[in-house]
Design a protein around this motif. Structure first.
Motif, short mmCIF file in Angstrom:
data_model
loop_
_atom_site.label_atom_id
_atom_site.label_comp_id
_atom_site.label_asym_id
_atom_site.label_seq_id
_atom_site.Cartn_x
_atom_site.Cartn_y
_atom_site.Cartn_z
N GLY A 147 0.68 -1.37 -0.09
CA GLY A 147 -0.12 0.06 0.00
C GLY A 147 0.73 1.27 0.06
N ALA A 148 1.93 1.30 0.67
CA ALA A 148 2.81 2.37 0.85
C ALA A 148 3.56 2.72 -0.55
N LEU A 150 2.22 2.04 -3.41
CA LEU A 150 1.35 2.50 -4.32
C LEU A 150 0.94 3.86 -4.01
N GLN A 151 1.38 4.56 -3.07
CA GLN A 151 1.38 5.93 -2.74
C GLN A 151 2.23 6.74 -3.35
N ARG A 157 8.12 4.86 -7.49
CA ARG A 157 7.88 3.51 -7.32
C ARG A 157 8.58 2.40 -8.47
N LYS A 194 10.17 8.57 1.75
CA LYS A 194 8.59 8.77 1.70
C LYS A 194 8.05 7.42 2.23
N LEU A 198 5.78 6.64 5.51
CA LEU A 198 4.44 5.82 5.49
C LEU A 198 4.33 4.67 6.27
#
Length: 208
Positions: A147-148, A150-151, A157, A194, A198
């Protein structure tokens, strides 16, 4: 397949510099023959100008095999599209040498592009080579980590996934993404920072 059988010739002394034309009559006569689909006319053109065309191709390509292929393409195109030659704009020799140079440059670009595609394909197919950093990240394959990831911005990414999950070096990631190596390093550092924030919020930690 060409509509004629080119003769083997010693091209070592050929020059690609257009010489003065004493008469355009052979050009016009033979082109008219090609227009009538007379293979003998094309053979005469090849006998007269084939060496110069090959010489131009070899000068650009620096490879006899590729030069021969491109020279054949030049004469095949003349056979298929003889109306492209305009005698009022210059002799046939100059026209064919321009064609040879242009198609040779296209061949160089095509070969370079093919080489780059093969390099990228080889990198994509290379088996994963885990290291300490990738092991650390791979141990966090939880929903929170996914999930992190994907943010993160896509560019960050992609770089992180290729470097840490794919086992690629910074240079390999740069090649795969078509981006300078320094930019890749910056994106990975920024993305990991980041990601760390997260995951800390979710009770996990990852060192950027």
């Amino acid at each position: 397949m060409t509509p004629f059988a080119p003769k083997h010739m010693d091209r070592s002394s050929e020059t690609t510099t257009p010489g003065p034309s004493t008469s355009g009559a052979p050009d016009v006569s033979d082109i008219n023959g090609v227009l009538r689909r007379d293979q003998a006319a094309l053979s005469r053109i090849y006998d007269r100008l084939g060496g110069a065309v090959f010489g131009m191709c070899r000068q650009v390509l620096c490879d006899d095999g590729l030069a021969q292929d491109v020279a054949q393409e030049v004469f095949l195109r003349l056979w298929n599209e003889p109306k492209r030659f305009d005698a009022e704009r210059g002799p046939l020799r100059s026209f064919l040498l321009r064609e040879a140079r242009s198609r040779s440059i296209e061949k160089v670009r095509s070969e370079e592009a093919r080489s780059q595609r093969e390099t990228r394909s080889e990198l994509r197919e290379r088996p994963i080579a885990p290291n300490a950093e990738s092991d650390a990240l791979q141990s966090l394959t939880s929903d929170a980590v996914r999930g992190a990831l994907l943010q993160l911005p896509e560019v960050e990414r992609s770089a992180i996934v290729l470097a840490y999950y794919g086992g690629h070096s910074y240079r390999e990631v740069a090649t795969l993404l078509g981006t300078p190596e320094g930019t890749i390093k910056s994106r990975i550092r920024s993305g990991l920072s980041k990601l760390s924030s997260l995951l800390t919020i979710d009770g996990l930690e990852v060192e950027p």
